[in-house]
Design an enzyme around this catalytic site. Structure first.
Site, short mmCIF file in Angstrom:
data_model
loop_
_atom_site.label_atom_id
_atom_site.label_comp_id
_atom_site.label_asym_id
_atom_site.label_seq_id
_atom_site.Cartn_x
_atom_site.Cartn_y
_atom_site.Cartn_z
N GLU A 145 1.93 31.82 52.49
CA GLU A 145 3.12 31.33 52.84
C GLU A 145 4.13 31.98 51.37
O GLU A 145 3.41 32.20 50.30
CB GLU A 145 3.35 29.77 52.44
CG GLU A 145 4.32 29.21 52.41
CD GLU A 145 3.95 27.35 52.38
OE1 GLU A 145 5.40 27.08 52.43
OE2 GLU A 145 2.95 27.22 51.97
N LYS A 177 9.76 27.66 59.25
CA LYS A 177 8.92 26.28 58.55
C LYS A 177 9.74 25.18 58.75
O LYS A 177 11.11 24.96 59.02
CB LYS A 177 8.76 26.25 57.15
CG LYS A 177 7.56 25.36 57.20
CD LYS A 177 7.04 25.11 55.31
CE LYS A 177 6.17 24.13 55.15
NZ LYS A 177 5.30 24.88 53.45
N CYS A 202 1.99 26.11 56.74
CA CYS A 202 1.44 25.36 55.37
C CYS A 202 1.25 24.01 56.52
O CYS A 202 0.18 23.88 57.15
CB CYS A 202 2.01 25.38 54.41
SG CYS A 202 0.60 24.20 53.44
#
Length: 641
Positions: free
Chosen positions: A46, A114, A169
């Site tokens: 990330e 994300k 994540c």
């Protein structure tokens, strides 16, 4: 070996210089050019281009513009024929997003954004980043490219049929991960660009999440995490990279160690076959419309296997796990039989005992079932039926075993009755053909069935999974029973289950029982239907006729569990059994396919039996196949090897 359906991936934790995109991209490009040449997908953490822990530096327009410039440079400089996923912050229509870019052949093919932005405990991402839910556009201009942009985007390689879905994540740590929708949209390779910091036991939870998600999605999963060079102001990052396939961890890095790359081979054929078989898990449509980005890699012909191919897929390698597995199987077998006995109000079981492995296991299962029900074990009628090929060793072991367990014992020699039968059917007793053998097996079954009527009991079947696969049983002979307790236990595992009972008996102080069970484990596998040799020892050894059960169980597992082709199974067997000559493996494979197809008629009328593993031949449950199916297609491929 041939590439077959293997897709090689790399999870990478690069060195990081916080807030220095140029140095970070230099480091990543250097790693990419050092990767194994057959690598097809590389995944970075990330925000790898800037570093995850930039904090309020993410407000700096200089950092953001440099990150975009270096992303474009990275796309231009990655190796040919290598797809790459890398984390980067991107300013889109005045809003900052935590993104992952998909790079291939000097282009940015798409951007994943994300969705779940953590703002609890040590995480403060909402201070800088917005969720994909706030996106107002479906593309972004990067350099001279118009690049698709979404949280619902997958990338399909038309050459390999790999379809890659990306999450970042926290997207994995929520109740319904983004990768679940990716899988519904066709993704079979899921990647996670992560910056998961480390605290006590978090690595174990992280592993459990990845294992579960890869299994739930029938997918490969590539998890690349930030490493120790991220800022340690308040957090420590361990560089925990993980690669999984359908619930199995195939590679992971060691925490805090500087190794920057781990590799994994993901078998796309395995995943496809499981998706075909277990349809319900991926049967609904994804919640959102998806952008499907197509690209085509160049074919890679050869692959070097990373993991050693397991020669004994049914048998756990670790001795403690193997012992635990064997005892669990015994419990399942015994519980199945106990339930059947209870429901039919039966307190008597009839079982033929030869002194071989299969009948020993069946007797141990029956004994345990009677104990579960609190029944008198004298209701177990153990019958020995010595014939023309019965050896002193097996006969003595059978008697000793029955005495040690305290069951009812009966000995019925069958030679004279079978000789009379030979006269009835006008068969020359010196002709030791299939009639000679099967007459004994069917006579023994007749005795057991009639004794079941006499004692108001049921006949317990002793045949195992491997014998059913090869049809190594006499139709309406040992093939038939009233409840078959071993039918889903492969031959390579039977020995270890009996051995586990020997270990248990020794621990409990039953030294004689333990010794008998161990000697049975050491006895050659044989139906003992042909006369003994001149020294009085077993002359008919099954594996001298059929080939090694080690090989046959290997073939069986790969055909029935993953439905692999003969060509692939042969290649895997050569790798798994390097000490066995290629010609021997090939001949065993011929035997396996020939017998598997011609003997289906026995499996179509097999009795009820308890299922203990993933592979079963029950015509009422797991395996449906016409008895007259042609083997030609499979044998043609075998003959081309």
């Amino acid at each position: 070996m041939d590439r077959f359906s293997y897709y090689k991936v790399a999870a990478i934790t690069p060195p990081v210089s916080i807030g220095d995109p140029h140095q970070n991209v230099d480091a990543m490009i250097d790693i990419l050019h050092r990767l194994d040449s057959d690598t097809q997908l590389a995944v970075f953490p990330e925000l790898a281009i800037t570093g995850y822990t930039c904090q309020d530096l993410f407000y700096e327009s200089l950092l953001l513009s440099e990150a975009k410039k270096e992303l474009l440079r990275m796309a231009k400089e990655i190796p040919v024929n290598l797809a790459c996923v890398v984390g980067v912050p991107l300013l889109i229509e005045g809003t900052l997003y935590n993104c992952a870019a998909f790079l291939f052949e000097q282009k940015i093919l798409g951007i994943y954004v994300k969705s779940f932005i953590p703002g609890y405990n040590e995480y403060y991402e909402p201070r800088w980043f917005s969720s994909s839910d706030t996106l107002k556009c479906d593309h972004i201009v990067l350099g001279e490219q118009i690049v698709p942009l979404s949280a619902h985007i997958v990338f399909h390689d038309q050459t390999t049929n790999a379809t890659i879905g990306i999450e970042i994540c926290e997207d994995l740590w929520v109740s319904i991960p983004m990768s679940s929708d990716h899988a519904l949209a066709g993704a079979n390779i899921l990647v996670n660009c992560s910056a998961s910091n480390d605290i006590i036991s978090k690595d174990e939870y992280r592993l459990s999440l990845i294992k579960h998600q890869s299994a739930a999605c029938y997918a490969g999963y590539v998890y690349a995490s930030a490493g120790v060079e991220e800022s340690s102001s308040d957090l420590v990052f361990s560089g925990h990279d993980v690669i999984a396939e359908n619930g199995r961890i195939i590679a992971q890095s060691t925490l805090y160690e500087p190794k920057d790359v781990i590799y994994g081979l993901i078998d796309l054929e395995h995943l496809q076959n499981d998706r075909l078989h277990f349809k319900t898990s991926l049967s609904r449509m994804p919640k959102q419309d998806y952008i499907h980005v197509q690209y085509a890699s160049m074919p890679i012909q050869e692959v070097e296997l990373i993991e050693k191919i397991d020669a004994f897929p049914f048998v756990p390698k670790d001795s403690a796990k193997r012992l635990e597995r064997c005892q669990k199987i015994l419990t399942i077998q015994a519980q199945g039989l106990a339930t059947r006995l209870k429901k039919i109000h039966c307190e008597n079981a009839i079982i033929g005992i030869s002194g071989g492995l299969d009948s020993t296991l069946a007797l141990l299962v029956t004994y345990r079932a009677f104990k579960l029900l609190g029944l008198n074990v004298k209701g177990i009628h153990a019958i020995t039926m010595p014939g023309f090929g019965t050896s002193d060793r097996t006969k003595n072991n059978a008697m000793e075993l029955m005495k040690e367990l305290g069951v009812s014992i009966q000995t019925i020699p069958i030679q004279n009755a079978v000789l009379t039968h030979f006269k009835d059917i006008d068969h020359d007793e010196s002709n030791h053909n299939i009639t000679y053998e099967n007459s004994q097996a069917r006579y023994r079954t007749m005795l057991l069935m009639d004794l079941a009527n006499k004692y108001n009991g049921i006949v317990i079947g002793t045949g195992d999974l491997s014998e059913l696969a090869l049809g190594w049983c006499t139709y309406n002979g040992d093939h038939m029973s009233m409840y078959a307790v071993n039918v889903s236990v492969p031959k390579t595992l039977v020995r270890y289950i009996v051995e586990s009972e020997a270990i248990k008996a020794k621990k409990d102080g039953e030294v004689t029982l333990a010794a008998v069970l161990l000697d049975i484990c050491d006895t050659p596998v044989s139906p003992e239907l042909l006369p003994l040799d001149e020294s009085g020892k077993i002359a008919q050894k099954t594996e001298e006729v059929l080939g090694s059960y080690d090989l046959h169980d290997f073939f069986l597992y790969h055909m029935l569990r993953y439905h692999e082709s003969p060509k692939k199974i042969f290649a895997l067997a050569r790798s798994a059994f390097p000490s066995i000559e290629t010609s021997v493996i090939l001949e065993a494979l011929r035997t396996f396919y020939r017998r598997f197809f011609t003997q289906q008629f026995k499996r179509n009328v097999m009795p009820d039996g308890v299922k203990v593993g993933t592979i079963s031949f029950s015509p009422r449950g797991d395996w449906r196949m016409p008895s007259d199916a042609s083997v030609r297609l499979w044998m043609r491929e075998v003959e081309q090897l």
